[in-house]
Design a protein around this motif. Structure first.
Motif, PDB file in Angstrom:
ATOM      1  N   SER A 215       1.371  -1.107  -0.005  1.00 27.38           N
ATOM      2  CA  SER A 215       0.097   0.693  -0.025  1.00 27.38           C
ATOM      3  C   SER A 215       1.158   1.196  -0.002  1.00 27.38           C
ATOM      4  CB  SER A 215      -0.441  -0.143   1.230  1.00 27.38           C
ATOM      5  OG  SER A 215      -0.411   0.196   1.993  1.00 27.38           O
ATOM      6  N   PRO A 216       0.483   2.787  -0.474  1.00 31.76           N
ATOM      7  CA  PRO A 216       1.328   3.645  -0.130  1.00 31.76           C
ATOM      8  C   PRO A 216       1.620   4.252   0.885  1.00 31.76           C
ATOM      9  CG  PRO A 216      -1.394   3.551  -1.422  1.00 31.76           C
ATOM     10  CD  PRO A 216      -0.668   2.159  -1.361  1.00 31.76           C
ATOM     11  N   ARG A 217       0.342   3.780   1.830  1.00 32.05           N
ATOM     12  CA  ARG A 217       0.833   3.655   3.420  1.00 32.05           C
ATOM     13  C   ARG A 217       1.984   2.562   3.352  1.00 32.05           C
ATOM     14  NH1 ARG A 217      -2.788   3.340   9.009  1.00 32.05           N
ATOM     15  NH2 ARG A 217      -1.572   3.550  10.255  1.00 32.05           N
ATOM     16  N   THR A 218       2.344   1.616   3.343  1.00 31.11           N
ATOM     17  CA  THR A 218       3.753   0.943   3.395  1.00 31.11           C
ATOM     18  C   THR A 218       4.834   1.687   3.018  1.00 31.11           C
ATOM     19  OG1 THR A 218       2.625  -1.130   3.570  1.00 31.11           O
ATOM     20  CG2 THR A 218       4.787  -1.597   3.394  1.00 31.11           C
ATOM     21  N   PHE A 219       4.467   2.489   2.068  1.00 25.32           N
ATOM     22  CA  PHE A 219       6.073   3.158   0.858  1.00 25.32           C
ATOM     23  C   PHE A 219       6.545   3.744   1.636  1.00 25.32           C
ATOM     24  CE2 PHE A 219       6.828   6.565  -1.092  1.00 25.32           C
ATOM     25  CZ  PHE A 219       8.126   6.602  -2.365  1.00 25.32           C
ATOM     26  N   PHE A 220       5.283   4.935   2.195  1.00 25.17           N
ATOM     27  CA  PHE A 220       5.779   5.890   3.402  1.00 25.17           C
ATOM     28  C   PHE A 220       5.985   5.098   5.152  1.00 25.17           C
ATOM     29  CE2 PHE A 220       2.656   8.344   0.397  1.00 25.17           C
ATOM     30  CZ  PHE A 220       4.094   9.294   0.162  1.00 25.17           C
ATOM     31  N   ASN A 221       6.340   4.314   5.159  1.00 27.02           N
ATOM     32  CA  ASN A 221       7.068   4.132   6.091  1.00 27.02           C
ATOM     33  C   ASN A 221       8.658   3.299   5.661  1.00 27.02           C
ATOM     34  OD1 ASN A 221       4.825   3.536   7.681  1.00 27.02           O
ATOM     35  ND2 ASN A 221       3.900   1.781   6.940  1.00 27.02           N
ATOM     36  N   TYR A 222       8.702   3.617   5.032  1.00 28.92           N
ATOM     37  CA  TYR A 222      10.034   3.652   4.060  1.00 28.92           C
ATOM     38  C   TYR A 222      10.703   4.496   3.212  1.00 28.92           C
ATOM     39  CZ  TYR A 222       9.431  -1.763   5.120  1.00 28.92           C
ATOM     40  OH  TYR A 222       9.010  -2.863   5.169  1.00 28.92           O
ATOM     41  N   PHE A 223      10.716   5.530   2.694  1.00 29.33           N
ATOM     42  CA  PHE A 223      10.942   6.339   2.135  1.00 29.33           C
ATOM     43  C   PHE A 223       9.937   7.917   2.527  1.00 29.33           C
ATOM     44  CE2 PHE A 223      11.864   2.555  -0.197  1.00 29.33           C
ATOM     45  CZ  PHE A 223      13.319   2.771   0.213  1.00 29.33           C
ATOM     46  N   ALA A 224      10.197   9.162   2.435  1.00 26.95           N
ATOM     47  CA  ALA A 224       9.395   9.812   2.663  1.00 26.95           C
ATOM     48  C   ALA A 224       9.034  10.425   1.166  1.00 26.95           C
ATOM     49  CB  ALA A 224      10.935  11.120   2.905  1.00 26.95           C
ATOM     50  N   THR A 225       9.267  10.220   0.266  1.00 24.43           N
ATOM     51  CA  THR A 225       9.137  10.406  -0.899  1.00 24.43           C
ATOM     52  C   THR A 225       9.850   8.971  -2.318  1.00 24.43           C
ATOM     53  OG1 THR A 225      11.130  12.099  -1.207  1.00 24.43           O
ATOM     54  CG2 THR A 225       9.574  12.773  -0.249  1.00 24.43           C
ATOM     55  N   LYS A 226       9.473   9.605  -3.446  1.00 19.28           N
ATOM     56  CA  LYS A 226       9.980   9.078  -4.421  1.00 19.28           C
ATOM     57  C   LYS A 226      10.952   9.322  -4.639  1.00 19.28           C
ATOM     58  CE  LYS A 226       8.432  11.140  -8.107  1.00 19.28           C
ATOM     59  NZ  LYS A 226       7.006  11.757  -9.052  1.00 19.28           N
ATOM     60  N   GLU A 227      11.310   9.661  -4.247  1.00 24.67           N
ATOM     61  CA  GLU A 227      13.047  10.163  -4.838  1.00 24.67           C
ATOM     62  C   GLU A 227      13.417   9.566  -3.613  1.00 24.67           C
ATOM     63  OE1 GLU A 227      10.359  13.266  -7.233  1.00 24.67           O
ATOM     64  OE2 GLU A 227      10.939  13.230  -4.218  1.00 24.67           O
ATOM     65  N   HIS A 228      13.536   9.267  -2.572  1.00 24.69           N
ATOM     66  CA  HIS A 228      14.192   8.985  -1.608  1.00 24.69           C
ATOM     67  C   HIS A 228      14.045   7.828  -1.843  1.00 24.69           C
ATOM     68  CE1 HIS A 228      13.941  12.310   1.414  1.00 24.69           C
ATOM     69  NE2 HIS A 228      14.674  12.088   1.347  1.00 24.69           N
ATOM     70  N   ALA A 229      12.996   6.971  -2.310  1.00 22.82           N
ATOM     71  CA  ALA A 229      13.288   5.165  -2.500  1.00 22.82           C
ATOM     72  C   ALA A 229      14.357   5.438  -3.996  1.00 22.82           C
ATOM     73  CB  ALA A 229      12.240   4.862  -3.019  1.00 22.82           C
ATOM     74  N   LEU A 230      14.611   6.569  -4.770  1.00 25.81           N
ATOM     75  CA  LEU A 230      15.379   6.301  -6.355  1.00 25.81           C
ATOM     76  C   LEU A 230      16.215   6.228  -5.515  1.00 25.81           C
ATOM     77  CD1 LEU A 230      13.234   8.640  -8.811  1.00 25.81           C
ATOM     78  CD2 LEU A 230      13.780   5.611  -8.384  1.00 25.81           C
ATOM     79  N   VAL A 231      17.466   7.111  -5.078  1.00 23.30           N
ATOM     80  CA  VAL A 231      18.104   7.168  -3.958  1.00 23.30           C
ATOM     81  C   VAL A 231      19.043   5.980  -3.163  1.00 23.30           C
ATOM     82  CG1 VAL A 231      20.329   8.682  -3.205  1.00 23.30           C
ATOM     83  CG2 VAL A 231      18.435   9.330  -5.045  1.00 23.30           C
ATOM     84  N   GLY A 232      17.565   5.601  -2.326  1.00 27.66           N
ATOM     85  CA  GLY A 232      17.066   4.766  -1.148  1.00 27.66           C
ATOM     86  C   GLY A 232      18.698   3.681  -1.205  1.00 27.66           C
ATOM     87  N   ASP A 233      19.517   3.086  -0.357  1.00 29.59           N
ATOM     88  CA  ASP A 233      20.594   2.464  -0.247  1.00 29.59           C
ATOM     89  C   ASP A 233      19.897   1.508   0.006  1.00 29.59           C
ATOM     90  OD1 ASP A 233      23.050   0.759  -0.604  1.00 29.59           O
ATOM     91  OD2 ASP A 233      24.140   2.205   0.759  1.00 29.59           O
ATOM     92  N   PRO A 234      19.763   0.299  -0.630  1.00 28.58           N
ATOM     93  CA  PRO A 234      19.581  -0.818   0.111  1.00 28.58           C
ATOM     94  C   PRO A 234      20.823  -1.276   1.465  1.00 28.58           C
ATOM     95  CG  PRO A 234      20.302  -1.593  -2.330  1.00 28.58           C
ATOM     96  CD  PRO A 234      20.712  -0.524  -2.202  1.00 28.58           C
ATOM     97  N   LEU A 235      22.023  -0.701   1.622  1.00 28.87           N
ATOM     98  CA  LEU A 235      22.435  -1.046   2.481  1.00 28.87           C
ATOM     99  C   LEU A 235      22.801  -0.012   3.628  1.00 28.87           C
ATOM    100  CD1 LEU A 235      25.383  -2.135   0.418  1.00 28.87           C
ATOM    101  CD2 LEU A 235      23.828  -4.328   1.192  1.00 28.87           C
ATOM    102  N   GLU A 236      21.800   0.500   3.349  1.00 34.75           N
ATOM    103  CA  GLU A 236      21.643   1.714   4.197  1.00 34.75           C
ATOM    104  C   GLU A 236      21.196   1.645   5.668  1.00 34.75           C
ATOM    105  OE1 GLU A 236      17.771   4.349   4.954  1.00 34.75           O
ATOM    106  OE2 GLU A 236      18.660   4.822   3.485  1.00 34.75           O
ATOM    107  N   ASP A 237      21.239   0.619   6.177  1.00 35.86           N
ATOM    108  CA  ASP A 237      20.664  -0.257   7.349  1.00 35.86           C
ATOM    109  C   ASP A 237      22.357  -0.296   8.028  1.00 35.86           C
ATOM    110  OD1 ASP A 237      18.274   1.100   7.534  1.00 35.86           O
ATOM    111  OD2 ASP A 237      17.513  -0.004   7.364  1.00 35.86           O
TER     112      ASP A 237
END
Length: 195
Positions: free
Chosen positions: A51-73
């Motif tokens: 769901s879009p709600r789930t999306f926002f549990n992980y990323f603030a914006t679509k741009e953050h999802a694009l740059v978001g590093d799978p190894l960020e944690d």
């Protein structure tokens, strides 16, 4: 009763990592096909089957999802007793191996970022955060206070070397793994110290 390996994430953490990766992958594929401005969070969520709600549990914006590093944690591990560049290479090896395993995703990310320069400020911010974590590990390795300039400079230079290695790896026609490109870049840093 089976005993879980303490170095592997539990089921809940595995599910969280899978969902995060699915969102990143969906966002990158849509951006590659349509462009960043022609996709929505709803479309990314649908492609990742959340769901879009789930999306926002992980990323603030679509741009953050694009740059978001799978190894960020991933935390930067403590550096061993080796000389600094060797210790960095040794500590970051699992990260480079993970990037190698996810080569197609990383190549896609690099293509999307190259085609969408408006993502560069987010990429710079993410790199800065990673650099700060690395600086802390370098300070601890050398016994320097956290605000000493040496760890900050070394982290910035190491980050630049890794960036160059990533670019060369992505564009390389050979089959050399990423770790070899990083080792080559770090060897150049070592040679600079000697000259």
């Amino acid at each position: 009763m089976p005993v879980e390996n303490p170095t592997l994430p539990g089921r809940r953490e595995q599910k969280r990592l899978q969902t995060r990766l699915a969102l990143i992958t969906a966002a990158l594929r849509l951006a590659d096909e349509r462009g960043v401005d022609r996709m929505t969070v709803d479309e990314i969520s649908a492609a990742a089957e959340v769901s879009p709600r789930t999306f926002f549990n992980y990323f603030a914006t679509k741009e953050h999802a694009l740059v978001g590093d799978p190894l960020e944690d991933c935390a930067v591990p403590a550096l061993g007793d080796l000389p600094l560049l060797d210790a960095l290479l040794d500590a970051l090896r699992p990260t480079f191996e993970q990037i190698q395993r996810d080569r197609d995703l990383w190549l896609l990310r690099m293509r999307v970022i190259a085609a969408n320069p408006q993502l560069l400020p987010l990429l710079i911010a993410a790199a800065s955060t990673a650099e700060q974590r690395l600086s802390g590990a370098i300070a601890a390795h050398g016994g320097h206070p956290p605000d000493h300039p040496r760890p900050q400079v070394v982290a910035a230079v190491a980050n630049a070397a890794v960036r160059v290695a990533l670019i060369r790896w992505a564009g390389a026609g050979d089959a050399r793994p990423l770790i070899e490109h990083v080792r080559e870049a770090f060897a150049i840093l070592h040679d600079l110290k000697e000259s």
